[in-house]
Write a protein that holds these residues in place. Structure first.
Motif, PDB file in Angstrom:
ATOM      1  N   GLY A 132       0.789  -1.225   0.000  1.00 23.38           N
ATOM      2  CA  GLY A 132       0.000   0.000   0.000  1.00 23.38           C
ATOM      3  C   GLY A 132       0.819   1.272   0.000  1.00 23.38           C
ATOM      4  O   GLY A 132       0.265   2.368  -0.028  1.00 23.38           O
ATOM      5  N   GLY A 133       2.145   1.139   0.040  1.00 24.23           N
ATOM      6  CA  GLY A 133       3.005   2.321   0.049  1.00 24.23           C
ATOM      7  C   GLY A 133       3.164   2.916   1.437  1.00 24.23           C
ATOM      8  O   GLY A 133       2.573   2.456   2.422  1.00 24.23           O
ATOM      9  N   THR A 134       3.962   3.973   1.483  1.00 22.22           N
ATOM     10  CA  THR A 134       4.262   4.680   2.734  1.00 22.22           C
ATOM     11  C   THR A 134       3.648   6.067   2.715  1.00 22.22           C
ATOM     12  O   THR A 134       3.895   6.853   1.791  1.00 22.22           O
ATOM     13  N   LEU A 135       2.864   6.377   3.731  1.00 19.40           N
ATOM     14  CA  LEU A 135       2.296   7.710   3.927  1.00 19.40           C
ATOM     15  C   LEU A 135       3.059   8.398   5.042  1.00 19.40           C
ATOM     16  O   LEU A 135       3.192   7.850   6.138  1.00 19.40           O
ATOM     17  N   CYS A 136       3.584   9.587   4.749  1.00 17.41           N
ATOM     18  CA  CYS A 136       4.321  10.351   5.766  1.00 17.41           C
ATOM     19  C   CYS A 136       3.692  11.737   5.882  1.00 17.41           C
ATOM     20  O   CYS A 136       3.676  12.507   4.915  1.00 17.41           O
ATOM     21  N   LEU A 137       3.159  12.039   7.050  1.00 15.27           N
ATOM     22  CA  LEU A 137       2.385  13.258   7.256  1.00 15.27           C
ATOM     23  C   LEU A 137       3.266  14.430   7.630  1.00 15.27           C
ATOM     24  O   LEU A 137       4.297  14.268   8.295  1.00 15.27           O
ATOM     25  N   GLN A 280      -5.862   1.188   1.949  1.00 14.03           N
ATOM     26  CA  GLN A 280      -4.952   0.430   1.094  1.00 14.03           C
ATOM     27  C   GLN A 280      -3.836  -0.240   1.894  1.00 14.03           C
ATOM     28  O   GLN A 280      -2.874  -0.725   1.330  1.00 14.03           O
ATOM     29  N   ARG A 281      -3.973  -0.249   3.210  1.00 19.29           N
ATOM     30  CA  ARG A 281      -2.965  -0.827   4.117  1.00 19.29           C
ATOM     31  C   ARG A 281      -1.626  -0.098   3.991  1.00 19.29           C
ATOM     32  O   ARG A 281      -0.557  -0.691   4.076  1.00 19.29           O
ATOM     33  N   GLU A 282      -1.725   1.223   3.793  1.00 22.79           N
ATOM     34  CA  GLU A 282      -0.511   2.024   3.814  1.00 22.79           C
ATOM     35  C   GLU A 282       0.150   1.937   5.189  1.00 22.79           C
ATOM     36  O   GLU A 282      -0.533   1.918   6.213  1.00 22.79           O
ATOM     37  N   VAL A 283       1.463   1.894   5.228  1.00 23.60           N
ATOM     38  CA  VAL A 283       2.162   2.123   6.485  1.00 23.60           C
ATOM     39  C   VAL A 283       2.294   3.635   6.641  1.00 23.60           C
ATOM     40  O   VAL A 283       2.200   4.386   5.674  1.00 23.60           O
ATOM     41  N   PHE A 284       2.508   4.108   7.876  1.00 26.21           N
ATOM     42  CA  PHE A 284       2.460   5.554   8.063  1.00 26.21           C
ATOM     43  C   PHE A 284       3.482   6.045   9.078  1.00 26.21           C
ATOM     44  O   PHE A 284       3.926   5.306   9.967  1.00 26.21           O
ATOM     45  N   SER A 285       3.836   7.312   8.910  1.00 24.60           N
ATOM     46  CA  SER A 285       4.763   8.012   9.799  1.00 24.60           C
ATOM     47  C   SER A 285       4.469   9.495   9.659  1.00 24.60           C
ATOM     48  O   SER A 285       3.462   9.897   9.082  1.00 24.60           O
ATOM     49  N   ASP A 286       5.352  10.326  10.214  1.00 33.41           N
ATOM     50  CA  ASP A 286       5.303  11.752   9.937  1.00 33.41           C
ATOM     51  C   ASP A 286       6.733  12.289   9.912  1.00 33.41           C
ATOM     52  O   ASP A 286       7.695  11.529  10.042  1.00 33.41           O
ATOM     53  N   TYR A 287       6.877  13.592   9.727  1.00 37.55           N
ATOM     54  CA  TYR A 287       8.198  14.175   9.515  1.00 37.55           C
ATOM     55  C   TYR A 287       8.820  14.740  10.785  1.00 37.55           C
ATOM     56  O   TYR A 287       9.664  15.625  10.727  1.00 37.55           O
ATOM     57  N   ARG A 288       8.457  14.209  11.941  1.00 34.16           N
ATOM     58  CA  ARG A 288       9.150  14.606  13.167  1.00 34.16           C
ATOM     59  C   ARG A 288      10.558  14.019  13.169  1.00 34.16           C
ATOM     60  O   ARG A 288      10.876  13.111  12.393  1.00 34.16           O
ATOM     61  N   VAL A 290      12.083  12.535  15.950  1.00 31.58           N
ATOM     62  CA  VAL A 290      12.043  11.257  16.659  1.00 31.58           C
ATOM     63  C   VAL A 290      11.179  10.316  15.827  1.00 31.58           C
ATOM     64  O   VAL A 290       9.962  10.500  15.727  1.00 31.58           O
ATOM     65  N   ILE A 291      11.790   9.319  15.240  1.00 33.60           N
ATOM     66  CA  ILE A 291      11.119   8.474  14.258  1.00 33.60           C
ATOM     67  C   ILE A 291       9.952   7.706  14.881  1.00 33.60           C
ATOM     68  O   ILE A 291      10.088   7.100  15.943  1.00 33.60           O
ATOM     69  N   VAL A 292       8.803   7.763  14.211  1.00 28.07           N
ATOM     70  CA  VAL A 292       7.646   6.939  14.571  1.00 28.07           C
ATOM     71  C   VAL A 292       7.205   6.184  13.324  1.00 28.07           C
ATOM     72  O   VAL A 292       7.493   6.595  12.195  1.00 28.07           O
ATOM     73  N   TYR A 293       6.495   5.066  13.536  1.00 24.88           N
ATOM     74  CA  TYR A 293       6.084   4.239  12.406  1.00 24.88           C
ATOM     75  C   TYR A 293       4.879   3.412  12.820  1.00 24.88           C
ATOM     76  O   TYR A 293       4.744   3.024  13.977  1.00 24.88           O
ATOM     77  N   GLY A 294       3.975   3.181  11.866  1.00 23.48           N
ATOM     78  CA  GLY A 294       2.782   2.432  12.203  1.00 23.48           C
ATOM     79  C   GLY A 294       2.256   1.644  11.028  1.00 23.48           C
ATOM     80  O   GLY A 294       2.643   1.869   9.874  1.00 23.48           O
ATOM     81  N   GLN A 295       1.358   0.713  11.324  1.00 29.06           N
ATOM     82  CA  GLN A 295       0.689  -0.052  10.277  1.00 29.06           C
ATOM     83  C   GLN A 295      -0.670  -0.540  10.773  1.00 29.06           C
ATOM     84  O   GLN A 295      -0.923  -0.640  11.970  1.00 29.06           O
ATOM     85  N   ASP A 300      -6.479  -6.152  11.834  1.00 26.99           N
ATOM     86  CA  ASP A 300      -7.118  -4.841  12.005  1.00 26.99           C
ATOM     87  C   ASP A 300      -6.831  -4.166  13.343  1.00 26.99           C
ATOM     88  O   ASP A 300      -7.678  -3.453  13.902  1.00 26.99           O
ATOM     89  N   ARG A 301      -5.640  -4.336  13.841  1.00 26.97           N
ATOM     90  CA  ARG A 301      -5.140  -3.527  14.955  1.00 26.97           C
ATOM     91  C   ARG A 301      -4.327  -2.369  14.391  1.00 26.97           C
ATOM     92  O   ARG A 301      -3.948  -2.361  13.208  1.00 26.97           O
ATOM     93  N   LEU A 302      -4.010  -1.409  15.250  1.00 27.20           N
ATOM     94  CA  LEU A 302      -2.984  -0.422  14.954  1.00 27.20           C
ATOM     95  C   LEU A 302      -1.735  -0.805  15.731  1.00 27.20           C
ATOM     96  O   LEU A 302      -1.772  -0.956  16.960  1.00 27.20           O
ATOM     97  N   ALA A 303      -0.647  -1.005  15.022  1.00 30.52           N
ATOM     98  CA  ALA A 303       0.654  -1.243  15.644  1.00 30.52           C
ATOM     99  C   ALA A 303       1.493   0.007  15.396  1.00 30.52           C
ATOM    100  O   ALA A 303       1.600   0.468  14.255  1.00 30.52           O
ATOM    101  N   PHE A 304       2.078   0.552  16.465  1.00 31.87           N
ATOM    102  CA  PHE A 304       2.715   1.869  16.384  1.00 31.87           C
ATOM    103  C   PHE A 304       4.001   1.849  17.210  1.00 31.87           C
ATOM    104  O   PHE A 304       4.004   1.363  18.350  1.00 31.87           O
ATOM    105  N   GLY A 305       5.070   2.326  16.625  1.00 28.28           N
ATOM    106  CA  GLY A 305       6.348   2.291  17.330  1.00 28.28           C
ATOM    107  C   GLY A 305       7.148   3.556  17.150  1.00 28.28           C
ATOM    108  O   GLY A 305       6.772   4.456  16.398  1.00 28.28           O
TER     109      GLY A 305
END
Length: 461
Positions: A132-137, A280-288, A290-295, A300-305
């Protein structure tokens, strides 16, 4: 609902190994020799064994794992099969040239599909591969600036990174404070432990031997020695130990083990996902910083690290370091702030583990033909796809097969050693602290943090 007490048991391990596996001796006697002995039963070791056995079936291959397959980062990570490389393309080109850099980045993009092809060919449906690609907010003005710089660099280096307007990004993930974002197609979501187990089964089916509970004390040319003194003669030795490299004799300065932690929610109902997105089951992060990442997981859980846990003196790795109540609380708070649609959802899992960071943030794969010793690692958390590329490359190097992979610029790259203590402890933890302070400064001012320049100077890129 109240949040469950963290157990340290990774979500991905449900249905597989016990929470605290004991490193007991292998049930069967180990062979006294093998053509290839691989130290480490994570992704690097298993991919290397897989491609060796696929392409050179006459070789005897033995994988030695101190605990169980996937015990380290391979079974604990965020499940991103991405084309990311921790060192930026401009920095890579400054060291290796533009053409070799393009070749490496292109092969990493191909590797995302290669992993999916193997999963399909081997029938590892439990891995839940979804590209699903990577979404970075981008959620403040400083993050917008970094996102647009990322898009500009993507245009130069053909990475495929696209700018998303605020409505476009929100349509993919309905988070708060979205000013825009980026999307890159070259990433898939997986359940990492399921992929590990599937690979291990494929290796065994091809005649490879995997010995779990076989703790290695040293790996020298021609011989691997276990902690109980057992010696195994090896035609070729491959070190695939990532963060645990620091525990092998003479190798402590090679990689700094730094912890990354994760939390996971209970399965969310379809009505909640209709509000959140990630259709689309994108994995996600943002532009901070301190790296964060989720899927969105297969169930159908949210896993976030995220990063933020401290580096421990002397590159120490201990089970207790997987747990940091403060970081777990910060991760849960960050995810609730990002997605208030979660309401009072229960968090059911909290876990962590170390990843390996080289001094120059430059992963490498290499082989000393005279000693017949190979290695790969230093992925800085971007290893789920890179390990596949490393395994294919090591298979070519071991069998003396010249290929486009063996000419890639990360082959035989030598990172400088980390400084001795206390400089290592001070430097790594200062970098972690500066990243957090830079994020706080940008949230307050909306401008790129002055502290970010100090962070870049400290880590060297």
């Amino acid at each position: 609902m109240s949040e469950l007490r963290p157990t340290g048991f990774p979500l991905w391990w449900e249905g597989y190994a016990a929470p605290s596996p004991a490193a007991v001796p292998p049930a069967e006697a180990l062979p006294s020799q093998a053509d290839v002995v691989i130290v480490g039963g994570g992704f690097t070791g298993l991919w290397t064994a897989y491609y060796l056995l696929r392409d050179a079936a006459h070789l005897s291959v033995l994988v030695l794992e101190a605990e169980h397959v996937g015990f380290g980062a391979s079974g604990r990570n965020g499940g991103w099969v991405s084309a990311l490389f921790p060192l930026g393309a401009d920095a890579l080109a400054a060291r290796h040239g533009a053409s070799p850099t393009r070749a490496l980045l292109s092969e990493l993009r191909h590797t995302v599909d290669e992993v999916g092809d193997v999963i399909a060919a081997e029938g590892i449906c439990e891995a839940g591969y979804a590209k699903g690609g990577t979404l970075c907010l981008a959620r403040n003005a400083a993050q917008v600036a970094r996102a647009k710089a990322d898009v500009a660099a993507g245009a130069v280096w053909d990475t495929g990174t696209l700018w998303l307007s605020s409505p476009e990004a929100t349509e993919r993930l309905a988070a708060t404070q979205i000013l825009g974002g980026t999307w890159n197609p070259h990433c898939a979501r997986i359940q990492p432990r399921a992929l590990v187990e599937g690979l291990a089964a494929a290796v065994r089916a091809r005649g490879g031997r995997i010995a779990e509970g076989a703790r290695v004390a040293s790996a020298a040319p021609g011989v691997v020695t276990l902690s109980d003194g057992t010696r195994i003669r090896a035609g070729h030795v491959i070190r695939a130990t990532e963060a645990y490299t620091a525990g092998l004799a003479g190798l402590r300065p090679r990689l700094a083990p730094v912890y990354s932690l994760m939390v996971a929610t209970e399965p969310l109902p379809h009505s909640t996902w209709a509000e959140i997105g990630l259709a689309q089951r994108e994995v996600f992060s943002d532009y901070r910083h301190v790296i964060v990442y989720g899927q969105r997981t297969l169930d159908d859980r949210l896993a976030f690290g995220g990063r933020g846990a401290p580096y421990h003196w002397g590159s120490a790795i201990r089970p207790g370091f997987d747990q940091d109540a403060t970081v777990f609380a910060l991760l849960r708070a960050a995810l609730r702030e990002l997605l208030p649609q979660l309401g009072d959802v229960t968090f059911t899992h909290a876990w962590g583990g170390p990843l390996g960071i080289p001094r120059d943030w430059h992963p490498s794969v290499g082989y000393d033909a005279s000693a017949r010793v190979g290695w790969a690692g230093g992925y800085v958390g971007d290893g789920v796809a890179a390990t596949n590329l490393a395994g294919r490359t090591l298979a070519d190097l071991v069998t003396n097969r010249r290929s486009p992979l063996t000419a890639l610029p990360w082959v035989n790259h030598r990172s400088p050693s980390w400084e001795p203590e206390p400089l290592r402890w001070l430097g790594v933890n200062a970098g972690l602290r500066l990243a957090a302070l830079a994020d706080a400064e940008e949230a307050r001012t909306g401008r790129p943090a002055r502290l970010a320049r100090l962070l870049s100077a400290l880590i060297g890129h």
